[in-house]
Design an enzyme around this catalytic site. Structure first.
Site, PDB file in Angstrom:
ATOM      1  NE  ARG A  41      -1.755  -0.558   6.496  1.00  0.00           N
ATOM      2  CZ  ARG A  41      -2.262  -1.141   7.579  1.00  0.00           C
ATOM      3  NH1 ARG A  41      -3.479  -0.774   8.009  1.00  0.00           N
ATOM      4  NH2 ARG A  41      -1.623  -2.103   8.225  1.00  0.00           N
ATOM      5  CD  GLU A  67       2.112  -5.109   8.090  1.00  0.00           C
ATOM      6  OE1 GLU A  67       2.563  -4.161   7.441  1.00  0.00           O
ATOM      7  OE2 GLU A  67       2.638  -6.229   8.139  1.00  0.00           O
ATOM      8  CG  HIS A 101      -0.759  -4.819   4.619  1.00  0.00           C
ATOM      9  ND1 HIS A 101      -1.293  -3.613   4.994  1.00  0.00           N
ATOM     10  CD2 HIS A 101      -1.798  -5.548   4.115  1.00  0.00           C
ATOM     11  CE1 HIS A 101      -2.599  -3.617   4.748  1.00  0.00           C
ATOM     12  NE2 HIS A 101      -2.927  -4.766   4.209  1.00  0.00           N
ATOM     13  CD1 TRP A 159      -2.312   6.412  12.165  1.00  0.00           C
ATOM     14  CD2 TRP A 159      -2.135   4.464  13.258  1.00  0.00           C
ATOM     15  NE1 TRP A 159      -3.283   6.401  13.124  1.00  0.00           N
ATOM     16  CE2 TRP A 159      -3.197   5.222  13.821  1.00  0.00           C
ATOM     17  CE3 TRP A 159      -1.855   3.207  13.782  1.00  0.00           C
ATOM     18  CZ2 TRP A 159      -3.956   4.751  14.903  1.00  0.00           C
ATOM     19  CZ3 TRP A 159      -2.614   2.741  14.859  1.00  0.00           C
ATOM     20  CH2 TRP A 159      -3.643   3.515  15.404  1.00  0.00           C
ATOM     21  CG  ASN A 160       3.057   3.544   6.706  1.00  0.00           C
ATOM     22  OD1 ASN A 160       2.619   3.276   5.597  1.00  0.00           O
ATOM     23  ND2 ASN A 160       3.197   2.605   7.633  1.00  0.00           N
ATOM     24  CG  ASN A 197       5.901  -6.902   8.652  1.00  0.00           C
ATOM     25  OD1 ASN A 197       7.101  -7.156   8.665  1.00  0.00           O
ATOM     26  ND2 ASN A 197       5.393  -5.788   9.157  1.00  0.00           N
ATOM     27  CG  HIS A 242      -0.148  -0.010   2.524  1.00  0.00           C
ATOM     28  ND1 HIS A 242       0.434   1.110   3.095  1.00  0.00           N
ATOM     29  CD2 HIS A 242       0.174  -1.035   3.338  1.00  0.00           C
ATOM     30  CE1 HIS A 242       1.045   0.770   4.206  1.00  0.00           C
ATOM     31  NE2 HIS A 242       0.921  -0.529   4.380  1.00  0.00           N
ATOM     32  N   GLY A 243       0.307   2.359  -0.504  1.00  0.00           N
ATOM     33  CA  GLY A 243       1.001   3.645  -0.438  1.00  0.00           C
ATOM     34  C   GLY A 243       1.163   4.076   1.012  1.00  0.00           C
ATOM     35  CE  LYS A 267       6.383   1.314  12.800  1.00  0.00           C
ATOM     36  NZ  LYS A 267       6.615   0.989  11.375  1.00  0.00           N
TER      37      LYS A 267
HETATM   38  O1  LIG Z   1       2.157  -2.183  10.527  1.00  0.00           O
HETATM   39  C1  LIG Z   1       3.008  -1.298  10.519  1.00  0.00           C
HETATM   40  O2  LIG Z   1       3.391  -0.634  11.501  1.00  0.00           O
HETATM   41  C2  LIG Z   1       3.742  -1.029   9.229  1.00  0.00           C
HETATM   42  O3  LIG Z   1       2.916  -1.062   8.162  1.00  0.00           O
HETATM   43  C3  LIG Z   1       4.838  -2.043   9.084  1.00  0.00           C
HETATM   44  O4  LIG Z   1       5.662  -1.729  10.072  1.00  0.00           O
HETATM   45  P1  LIG Z   1       7.135  -2.309  10.142  1.00  0.00           P
HETATM   46  O5  LIG Z   1       7.819  -1.977   8.820  1.00  0.00           O
HETATM   47  O6  LIG Z   1       7.698  -1.569  11.325  1.00  0.00           O
HETATM   48  O7  LIG Z   1       6.993  -3.799  10.345  1.00  0.00           O
END
Ligand SMILES: O=C(O)[C@H](O)COP(=O)(O)O
Length: 249
Positions: free
Chosen positions: A61, A88, A183, A15-16, A185, A10-11, A99
């Site tokens: 997303r 995801e 996603h 939250w990214n 992951n 997804h673009g 993070k």
């Molecule tokens: O779910 C998330 O937070 C991101 O889309 C993926 O996060 P990560 O790259 O920190 O696993």
């Protein structure tokens, strides 16, 4: 006979951009993510990689990105199949948390173990947490005791591969060009399978937002070219570095 598989994360999401762990929280793509999805359409068009079928997760997303990418190359009409198995990775108690704050609070080693280890999941989320999806109607068909409250990448591989074998491989075998819009992951899990990446080495693989990754697959559905090919390699390189460094100050 070879087959054509296009993977598209997804673009950029809302939250990214805020540096929050997202997982199954159903946030949308932001303006940058919309532009990335539209740019992905142009890349698909320019290489005549026009999908015949779409597979997405149940998260907006990915769905929104796919709609924009397909609309932009006049393939908005193709069949679509959706599954939680392309969602995801569930980030457990980390969902909704920053993070950088998690890195500061628990240290680099613990942060990276939760974020990029193969088999160590974050702590499970409480079923009634505001960022839990335990009661979400779209997951009602998952038996209650099997509904994820957290996942490691190994868990994602285990729930994604049955979908790959049962729903995506048959479309490839039928000669269809397949677009999988998912996603970071869930695509890391699929790339691990396709390229035979070890449990240790997968920690170093990151997927950029909104840039199509094209695989030509052989008749055993393995890559003709290991690692595939990003349709915009320079943009992919920069985005991968940014994903890798998320959480760092
Ligand atoms: O779910 C998330 O937070 C991101 O889309 C993926 O996060 P990560 O790259 O920190 O696993």
């Amino acid at each position: 006979m070879t087959s054509k598989l296009i993977l598209l994360r997804h673009g950029e999401s809302e939250w990214n951009a805020k540096n929050l762990f997202t997982g199954w929280v159903d946030v949308d793509i932001n303006e940058k993510g919309v532009e990335e999805a539209k740019a992905a359409a142009k890349l698909l068009q320019s290489e005549d990689l026009l999908p015949d079928v779409l597979h997405t997760s149940l998260l907006r997303r990915a769905i929104h990105t796919a709609n924009l990418a397909l609309d932009g190359c006049d393939r908005h009409w193709i069949p679509v199949k959706r599954s939680w198995r392309l969602n995801e990775r569930h980030y457990g108690k980390l969902q909704g948390l920053n993070k950088t704050e998690i890195r500061d609070q628990f240290g680099e080693e613990q942060f990276m173990q939760w974020r990029r280890s193969y088999d160590v999941p974050p702590p499970p989320i409480d079923k009634d947490n505001e960022f839990s999806q335990y009661h979400d109607a779209r997951y009602a068909d998952i038996p209650a005791d099997e509904r994820p409250l957290t996942e490691c990448l190994k868990d994602v591989v285990a729930r994604m591969l049955p979908y790959w074998e049962a729903h995506i491989v048959p479309d490839l075998a039928a000669g269809k060009t397949v677009l999988v819009t998912a996603h970071g992951n869930s695509l890391r899990a699929l790339v691990k399978h396709l390229d035979g990446i070890s449990d240790d080495d997968i920690a170093g693989l990151n997927i950029p937002t909104g840039i199509p990754l094209y695989y030509e697959l052989n008749d055993e559905f393995k890559p003709v070219t290991p690692g595939g090919r990003y349709l915009d390699p320079e943009a992919a390189k920069a985005s991968i570095e940014a994903v890798k460094n998320q959480g760092k100050k």
